[in-house]
Design an enzyme around this catalytic site. Structure first.
Site, PDB file in Angstrom:
ATOM      1  N   CYS A  22      58.291  28.165  41.093  1.00  0.00           N
ATOM      2  CA  CYS A  22      59.408  28.530  40.210  1.00  0.00           C
ATOM      3  C   CYS A  22      59.526  30.045  40.112  1.00  0.00           C
ATOM      4  O   CYS A  22      60.619  30.610  40.152  1.00  0.00           O
ATOM      5  CB  CYS A  22      59.200  27.922  38.825  1.00  0.00           C
ATOM      6  SG  CYS A  22      59.067  26.136  38.813  1.00  0.00           S
ATOM      7  N   CYS A 182      26.693  43.331  33.568  1.00  0.00           N
ATOM      8  CA  CYS A 182      26.441  43.334  35.010  1.00  0.00           C
ATOM      9  C   CYS A 182      27.741  43.681  35.733  1.00  0.00           C
ATOM     10  O   CYS A 182      28.799  43.823  35.119  1.00  0.00           O
ATOM     11  CB  CYS A 182      25.917  41.971  35.482  1.00  0.00           C
ATOM     12  SG  CYS A 182      27.108  40.652  35.216  1.00  0.00           S
ATOM     13  N   CYS A 185      30.881  41.596  35.291  1.00  0.00           N
ATOM     14  CA  CYS A 185      31.776  41.935  34.179  1.00  0.00           C
ATOM     15  C   CYS A 185      32.800  42.983  34.614  1.00  0.00           C
ATOM     16  O   CYS A 185      34.000  42.865  34.333  1.00  0.00           O
ATOM     17  CB  CYS A 185      30.967  42.460  32.989  1.00  0.00           C
ATOM     18  SG  CYS A 185      29.732  41.314  32.361  1.00  0.00           S
ATOM     19  N   CYS A 288      17.448  55.608  40.491  1.00  0.00           N
ATOM     20  CA  CYS A 288      18.555  54.668  40.520  1.00  0.00           C
ATOM     21  C   CYS A 288      19.858  55.439  40.603  1.00  0.00           C
ATOM     22  O   CYS A 288      19.874  56.681  40.599  1.00  0.00           O
ATOM     23  CB  CYS A 288      18.554  53.769  39.278  1.00  0.00           C
ATOM     24  SG  CYS A 288      18.655  54.707  37.746  1.00  0.00           S
ATOM     25  N   CYS A 291      20.710  58.092  37.975  1.00  0.00           N
ATOM     26  CA  CYS A 291      20.227  59.462  38.222  1.00  0.00           C
ATOM     27  C   CYS A 291      21.239  60.229  39.064  1.00  0.00           C
ATOM     28  O   CYS A 291      21.540  61.391  38.803  1.00  0.00           O
ATOM     29  CB  CYS A 291      18.871  59.430  38.922  1.00  0.00           C
ATOM     30  SG  CYS A 291      17.575  58.565  38.012  1.00  0.00           S
ATOM     31  N   CYS A 578      -5.885  49.892  69.061  1.00  0.00           N
ATOM     32  CA  CYS A 578      -5.220  48.580  68.996  1.00  0.00           C
ATOM     33  C   CYS A 578      -4.167  48.580  67.897  1.00  0.00           C
ATOM     34  O   CYS A 578      -3.060  48.054  68.062  1.00  0.00           O
ATOM     35  CB  CYS A 578      -6.241  47.477  68.735  1.00  0.00           C
ATOM     36  SG  CYS A 578      -7.527  47.330  69.995  1.00  0.00           S
ATOM     37  N   ASP A1044      33.800  18.749  28.086  1.00  0.00           N
ATOM     38  CA  ASP A1044      34.940  19.118  28.914  1.00  0.00           C
ATOM     39  C   ASP A1044      35.570  17.805  29.408  1.00  0.00           C
ATOM     40  O   ASP A1044      34.934  16.759  29.391  1.00  0.00           O
ATOM     41  CB  ASP A1044      34.426  19.979  30.083  1.00  0.00           C
ATOM     42  CG  ASP A1044      35.518  20.326  31.074  1.00  0.00           C
ATOM     43  OD1 ASP A1044      36.671  20.408  30.650  1.00  0.00           O
ATOM     44  OD2 ASP A1044      35.201  20.507  32.257  1.00  0.00           O
ATOM     45  N   ASP A1301      31.164  21.455  33.651  1.00  0.00           N
ATOM     46  CA  ASP A1301      30.800  21.447  35.071  1.00  0.00           C
ATOM     47  C   ASP A1301      29.970  22.651  35.458  1.00  0.00           C
ATOM     48  O   ASP A1301      29.568  22.784  36.595  1.00  0.00           O
ATOM     49  CB  ASP A1301      32.042  21.343  35.952  1.00  0.00           C
ATOM     50  CG  ASP A1301      33.014  22.500  35.721  1.00  0.00           C
ATOM     51  OD1 ASP A1301      32.605  23.505  35.108  1.00  0.00           O
ATOM     52  OD2 ASP A1301      34.174  22.393  36.143  1.00  0.00           O
TER      53      ASP A1301
END
Length: 1500
Positions: A22, A182, A185, A288, A291, A578, A1044, A1301
């Site tokens: 539509c 995280c 997000c 990380c 920094c 070796c 649900d 689910d």
């Protein structure tokens, strides 16, 4: 801008849209209307925003144009809004060959161009444009001979810089966004906000918790964007007022990635100088990306720094600076001063370079022909279904051609693809959908971290920096995220723990160690989970710390190691050469990242790229060098769970103690009998004290070998010493280590009791010998042997019981295969060779042979063979499951009959079995809230018992000297031959030692973890995976269960419920209708069309139908087409001659008042089949009422009543017309699961409130609720509002369990007190859910709550046992109940202490008797009580109801749901019906796009 041009914008409400088709239709039709520059239609907002020329169109004419398309259009605000325009001055190049009028006509046809003025003399064209629709680059692409007249722009910009630039440009907004945890997000916010009309670009920073948005203020407001972000669940507020951009494209990109500074408002670019230099620094101490960002943002604020690029991987920074103003040494010190001030910086090089002169007054204009390098982001997409390198090449070839894709690397081994892309041209969701379109299952990785790459601009493109001056001492410290960014996790097996005090001891002491962030110790599992800083400490050191505390410790797993890490045992090495030979040879191979060989241990540690090389290839390489190489064998057994070593230890300790204890017990019994005999003589003959002493001394055991030393005391001493020092050595070591670390546990109590008894006895014996006493002293030498016997017996039985609690997990671990048979096939799938390898050496894509009776070593997909597979120990499914080519198999399941060839899809830690084992282990490691109380109590228990013991000693000494008659009365075995003082001291010590012996903190510490371990294990065996003690405990508190609908209460797949044959003057057979309808719908991609086609094929027992031509779809109405070539199908099955047995169908005479059945065959087509008839065409219409009416068909009241009846039941009624005759009605619906009604009834009988929450319309929700017996329904609830609804129930004081689910309902699952993900099969790692049900069975929801109740009840019983022994036993041991005759000897207290721990563990083992109730056991007693609810009994709440609504705008997830929600009636919608549409059930990875289903129904 020329304000007189007058371009307006109007927003018109549009009703009647049901799907994206539509939207597309309106945009296409209205977009072609003369004078319309742009139109944007929103399905969720139900409106259209149109930019138009007021000289050619008015809002009224636009409204009428939409009305004419069959939609209801309403103008709420008749006053149009002015739209900003801008004028471009373009210079015509000398090479122009096109005529001027051609240029004018070409540009005027372009959307967004409102006016053109040509100045041939000046060779200039003035183009008035709408900047939100078209830009200068697009104009140049249309007419390449035009170039931007920068001089004219300079004049215009200088004339009205603030006004024109503000109106024609874009606006940048910095917004603070809280609650992001995280990169998922950030991706969600970027995806949803970036698709809003008027939003040009958006970049969300997780570290800074902010969003930078470039938008057009005339199309969207700040408040609208803020509400949209808050609707996703993230609080947002504006950090700084939005500013109009006066910047070029490069500056915008730089601005989007530059943190906001708190100083002056206007942004300026750092100039480039003629003597710019570049210096390279080496920076140590970065951990990380935080920094990196910190250094870059701080240095870029320096006035004379042009640019800085910091690389975490290379530990370097490249800085471009003005050499005349600052030196490299100053820059080095500046970097070292950056917070937290721990960076070590050295200078490596300095390169001189020159650049253009700066412009001090204004921004330098960037030429239009300079194209900036756009942002580059990187995303990781998980891809399932790849089987070979051909799949890899196919994906890389297709995706690399997509717009905006820079590069793609697909890994067959890791089942993922890494894509670098331009976020302005594409998105991760688009790329994921493109991969799915190729036939693979694709999901976005949770660990996606956008990698933003900005091209270093040339001298023509200076960077934008802040004007802030650099400062160091006053700098606000940056939050240290080192723990989160730079932490690793390891698991350590801990032995020797006996109670909660041991747990507290380990946790408390290890937290003090540098480099350890957190530690969680599980008593029952005997495992510690440690998060640590690998730069400071390593797992072996952590294990050593635990051993120093007196416990056994072994590193059993390093969580950071996974694919790409290999540890081998290499034999045959003799010297350092070796080692060098192996290392140098391996590192030359492509794919080997790191290699370290240790000669002393004969071990090699290798890191490799599994995409390029595999573990078997590495072993073959080493063997080709002349050495032997084998995989380091990992302990796959469950030996640490069955407690075999501890059982052997305590069994031996018990037998040794018993060997010495039996003589001691014999002596004690003999003396007790003789004391009773003498007491009787004394009572009967009234003997004097001297006579009693003489009589005692005449006994053999009382004869003195030396003065003060009797035979009895000597024998007791000799039997006590071995037990005290050899049998009790373990307790002394443990007690010493505990006291050394200022803690106390059960071992301390045992050592105190036995040592005090032994020391007291030895001292009093030595004193008697020194004094040459004639009366033998009374000693406690009999106490330590008897104590140790009962303690060893208790520990032995306790560990046997503990081993039983872990049987479920041990069974799962034992399912893991140790070897796999890898086969090699030729191009014709003919077996060429077989090879037995360790299961750790299996790689993705390997072909594995599994013989009858064998275990599947890995997860895979069957490529050849048929068999039945036993999956009962994994899924709880009792019946064997049939497997054929294409079927998936689970590692650990057993092949029953028939050989299978499978292609490995998940290996190692990625297999389903490994995931289940890991989940159960973590569940048994976690602590229930009630256990935390027990642990806290145990920490104070031992000091309290020592205090009570000392108090008991002192109190009885005082009582004895004040009133000796009390001691004389209640002292068992008292005789008058010993002194009062000795009697009082002995009696007080006996009571004090008994208190130490009977106290047992172990029983308190074992009450919860033993029950949790057994409960989670029993749950796993029954296909119920409970993630820890907290959800196991919380589930019994649940008062409301929210379900649900689609996929949970219902199957989630539309099916045909009924086919009715309608007749008027002619009749048509049931099977002919199926053949016609099935052929017509075979071209439909809609779930309902697919359901109809599937049903028709099943009923006709065929895979091929007729031919469909001229197929057309009319959104909101139905389909039309022509069908041919069905007569052969009907004739083949002899259905066209007679159709007497019509299944699930009836014939209706629509011109009569009643239904009547008919068995007549069709009269529309003659029964004679010929080649000519095979080509006969049928004109077919399938749709709703409106569609039939549009095509001139009349719907009788009887037919309408049939449709209404189906719609009332939540079904979709579709009409079928053939050759302009209404001849059929098809009812379609999503069917309720067979066990749903019973499950709901059982939950209600358990006292729980059951709620149905769905995004579907209220009529469908009411129908489904009535079928399953639910009386409270929340309908038309959007995904973003489900969380609010769950929260609302919680605010009413109810504990809520959400059943869904596990994918679309994940926010609500996370918000609920207990989230239950149902029917997820092998996907057992759903983070949002607390309980994962492997089987798609609603009765498992009942079982999970029932198991929780049984487990919590058992925990309470355990606490009763523990408290009885301690709260009752301690006062008895202290002598409080002596007046009623309750007196305990120390050995009795020891036996009671041992019995307390054993009884608690045995009590928990009763949970192993739990049996999950079956459908039959539930169904029989509930049969008479189950009944459907009438509509009047059901309370339906529509939408968000009375919960606060954050925003009227919908998020991306809600929009997708709305696009696919229109019910069966609204697919083909006539406005009178509100029935629902059901969806097909796609795979779990396709739920976010395309055939998306939430719990709603999709549009046709």
């Amino acid at each position: 801008m020329d304000p007189s041009m007058g371009v307006n914008s109007v927003t018109i409400s549009v009703e009647g849209m049901t799907c994206n088709s539509c939207v597309w239709t309106i945009e296409q039709q209205i977009g072609k209307v003369n004078g319309v520059h742009h139109i944007k239609v929103s399905l969720e907002e139900k409106n259209a925003t149109i930019i138009y020329d007021p000289k050619l169109q008015t809002p009224k004419t636009l409204q009428e144009a939409i009305d004419d398309m069959g939609f209801d259009a309403v103008i709420h605000n008749p006053d149009p809004l002015p739209v900003l325009t801008d004028t471009l001055f373009l210079t015509v190049t000398a090479s122009l060959t096109l005529p001027w009028d051609h240029i004018q006509s070409t540009l005027l046809k372009t959307k967004g161009v409102t006016d053109i003025k040509i100045y041939p003399q000046k060779r200039t064209v003035a183009v008035t444009i709408i900047p939100s629709i078209v830009n200068a680059n697009q104009i140049k692409e249309l007419v390449p001979e035009l170039s931007l007249d920068t001089g004219t722009l300079e004049k215009k910009s200088g004339a009205c810089e603030d006004h024109s630039m503000a109106q024609a440009g874009e606006v940048v907004l910095k917004m603070k966004v809280e609650g992001m945890t995280c990169h998922s997000c950030t991706s969600t916010i970027e995806g949803k906000i970036g698709k809003l009309q008027g939003v040009q670009r958006i970049k969300v920073s997780l570290d800074n918790q902010e969003a930078t948005i470039v938008y057009q203020p005339h199309l969207i407001s700040v408040e609208e964007m803020k509400k949209q972000i808050e609707a996703m669940g993230f609080p947002a507020f504006v950090k700084k007022q939005p500013k109009y951009l006066k910047l070029g494209a490069i500056d915008v990109e730089r601005l989007k990635n530059t943190p906001v500074k708190s100083s002056e408002g206007s942004q300026q670019r750092s100039p480039s100088y003629t003597n710019d230099s570049t210096a390279t620094f080496i920076i140590d101490g970065m951990h990380c990306k935080s920094c990196v960002s910190n250094i870059e943002s701080t240095l870029s604020a320096l006035q004379y720094v042009s640019s800085i690029v910091v690389s975490l991987e290379n530990r370097s920074a490249i800085v471009k600076y003005n050499a005349s103003s600052v030196t490299p040494e100053s820059l080095r010190k500046a970097i070292e001063a950056v917070s937290p001030g721990l960076y070590r910086v050295s200078i490596t090089s300095e390169v001189e370079s020159t650049s253009n002169s700066p412009s001090s007054s204004s921004l330098q204009k960037i030429p239009l022909n300079v194209v900036s390098q756009p942002l580059t982001q990187e995303t990781v997409i998980n891809i399932d279904g790849m089987t070979c390198n051909s799949c890899v090449q196919s994906i890389e070839g297709v995706i690399s051609k997509k717009p905006g894709v820079k590069s793609i690397r697909v890994s067959l081994a890791n089942s993922n693809g890494t894509v670098e892309y331009d976020p302005l041209l594409t998105s991760p969701e688009t790329l994921r959908g493109a991969i799915e379109d190729m036939g693979f299952d694709a999901t976005l990785s949770d660990t996606n971290e956008p990698l933003v790459v900005i091209a270093q601009p040339s001298s023509e493109m200076p960077l934008l920096t802040s004007t802030n001056e650099f400062y160091t001492k006053g700098m606000t410290p940056v939050q240290d995220k080192e723990e989160g960014k730079n932490s690793s996790k390891c698991y350590i097996q801990v032995t020797g723990m006996t109670c909660a005090s041991c747990v507290a001891n380990i946790e408390r002491n290890l937290r003090r160690e540098e480099g350890i962030y957190s530690i969680l110790v599980a008593l029952m599992a005997g495992k510690a989970e440690v998060r640590y800083n690998p730069a400071v400490i390593q797992p072996p050191m952590i294990a050593e710390f635990i051993r120093e505390l007196g416990f056994g410790a072994t590193v059993i797993e390093n969580a950071d190691e996974g694919d790409g890490v290999l540890e081998l045992v290499v034999r045959g090495m003799t010297c350092a050469s070796c080692v060098h030979k192996i290392e140098s040879s391996l590192t030359k191979h492509r794919g080997i990242l790191y290699c370290s060989v240790a000669l002393a241990t004969n071990k090699a540690h290798i890191k490799y790229d599994p995409e390029i090389i595999g573990p078997r290839d590495i072993i073959h390489t080493i063997e080709s060098l002349g050495f032997e190489a084998s995989l380091v064998k990992k302990d796959r057994s469950a030996s640490h769970l069955d407690h075999k070593r501890e059982i052997r230890q305590w069994r031996r300790s018990f037998l040794v103690s018993l060997f010495f204890c039996i003589p001691v017990m014999g002596l004690m019994i003999y003396m007790m009998v003789m004391d009773h005999h003498f007491a009787t003589l004394h009572h009967n003959q009234n003997m004097s004290k001297e006579e009693m002493i003489n009589l005692h001394s005449s006994m053999f055991l009382e004869r003195q070998i030396l003065p003060g030393l009797s035979v009895m005391n000597l024998l007791s001493f000799l039997l006590c010493v071995p037990v005290q020092f050899f049998g009790g050595w373990y307790f002394y070591i443990q007690a010493y280590k505990a006291l050394k670390h200022k803690t106390a546990n059960m071992d301390v109590l045992i050592v105190l009791a036995t040592t005090i008894a032994f020391a007291y006895s030895l001292i009093i014996l030595l004193v008697a010998m020194y004094e040459r006493a004639k009366v033998n002293p009374i000693t406690f030498f009999d106490t330590p042997p008897m104590l140790f016997v009962f303690i060893a017996l208790g520990r032995w039985l306790e560990h046997i019981a503990k081993g039983k609690t872990s049987e479920a997990l041990a069974k799962l671990i034992s399912l893991q295969a140790t070897e796999a048979t890898i086969v090699t096939l030729d191009s014709d799938n003919i077996l060429l060779s077989e090879e037995q390898v360790d299961v750790e050496l299996v790689q993705r894509g390997d072909i594995i042979k599994v013989v009858p009776g064998g275990k599947f070593p890995v997860d895979g997909r069957v490529i050849e063979g048929h068999s039945m597979v036993d999956e009962s120990l994994i899924t709880g499914e009792a019946m064997p499951v049939a497997k054929k080519p294409g079927s998936t198999v689970i590692a650990g399941s057993i092949n029953q009959n028939g050989s299978l060839l499978i292609c490995a899809t998940h290996v190692g830690a990625d297999t389903t079995l490994s995931q289940i084992v890991k989940l159960v282990e973590e569940a048994q490691t976690s602590k229930a809230p009630i256990q935390q109380f027990a642990d806290k109590l145990s920490g104070y228990f031992v000091p309290f018992i020592v205090f009570v013991s000392i108090a008991t000693l002192l109190v009885w000494i005082v009582i004895g000297f004040l009133n000796f008659e009390i001691v004389e009365t209640y002292f068992p075995g008292y005789n008058r031959s010993i002194s009062r003082t000795e009697t009082i001291i002995r009696f007080a010590f006996q009571a004090s030692i008994t208190v130490l012996c009977i106290a047992c903190p172990c029983s308190l510490g074992l009450a919860t973890p033993t029950a949790v371990m057994v409960g989670t294990g029993v749950g796993a065996q029954n296909g119920i995976l409970i993630k820890g003690g907290e959800p196991l405990e919380m589930a019994h508190k649940v008062k409301v269960v929210v379900f649900d609908k689609t996929g949970t209460i219902t199957h989630g797949t539309p099916v045909v419920n009924q086919v009715k044959v309608l007749t008027e003057s002619n009749r048509i057979s049931h099977h002919k209708i199926l053949a016609i309808v099935g052929t017509a719908e075979s071209n439909s991609e809609h779930p309902l069309g697919t359901a109809i086609t599937k049903y028709c094929k099943q009923e006709l027992d065929t895979e091929t139908l007729g031919t469909c031509i001229d197929f057309q779809v009319v959104p909101g109405c139905g389909i039309s087409c022509k069908v041919t070539n069905i007569e052969g199908l009907l004739h083949k099955n002899n259905w066209n001659i007679e159709d007497n047995n019509i299944k699930n169908a009836s014939l209706v005479q629509i011109d009569a008042s009643n239904e009547q059945s008919s068995t007549s065959s069709s009269m529309i087509i003659d029964a004679q089949i010929s080649n000519a008839l095979n080509a006969q065409q049928y004109k077919v219409l399938i749709g709703n009422r409106e569609w039939m009416i549009r095509n001139g068909l009349v719907i009788n009241n009887d037919v309408n009543d049939f449709m209404t009846e189906h719609e009332r039941k939540g079904r979709t009624a579709v009409l079928v017309a053939v050759d302009d005759e209404l001849c059929g009605l098809i009812a379609i619906a999503d069917t309720v699961k067979p066990e749903a009604e019973l499950a709901i009834h059982i939950l209600k009988s358990m006292g729980l409130e059951v709620v149905l929450m769905t995004g579907d319309n209220s009529k469908t929700a009411r129908s489904i609720a009535s079928q399953v017996g639910i009386t409270k329904v929340f309908a038309e609830v959007l995904p973003s509002h489900k969380v609010a609804k769950v929260k609302q129930l919680q605010e009413e004081g109810k504990r809520v369990a959400m059943v869904g689910d596990g994918i679309n309902d994940s926010p609500a699952l996370a918000m609920a007190n207990v989230g239950i993900a149902i029917g997820t099969g092998t996907d057992v790692a759903i983070e949002a859910a607390d309980v994962v049900l492997i089987r798609n069975d609603l009765l498992d929801v009942v079982a999970s709550i029932d198991l929780s109740r049984k487990t919590v009840k058992r925990i309470r019983i355990n606490f009763v046992f523990a408290l009885i022994y301690n709260l009752v036993g301690i006062p008895i041991a202290a002598g409080v109940f002596m007046p009623i005759g309750l007196v305990l000897q120390p050995w009795m207290g020891s036996a009671a202490m041992a019995a307390s721990s054993v009884s608690v563990v045995l009590s928990s083992l009763f949970l192993k008797l739990y049996r999950k109730p079956t459908y039959e056991s539930y169904e029989l007693p509930a049969r008479s009580q189950i009944g459907q609810k009438s509509p009047s009994e059901i309370s339906v709440h529509v939408g968000i109801d009375d919960t606060s609504r954050n925003s009227p705008k919908l998020g991306l997830l809600d929009r997708i749901v709305n696009y696919s929600r229109a019910s069966i009636n609204s697919l083909l919608s006539d406005k009178r019906s509100l029935n629902s549409v059901v969806t097909s059930e796609p795979d779990k990875h396709s739920l976010l796009v395309g055939d998306f289903r939430e719990d709603d129904d999709t549009a046709l």
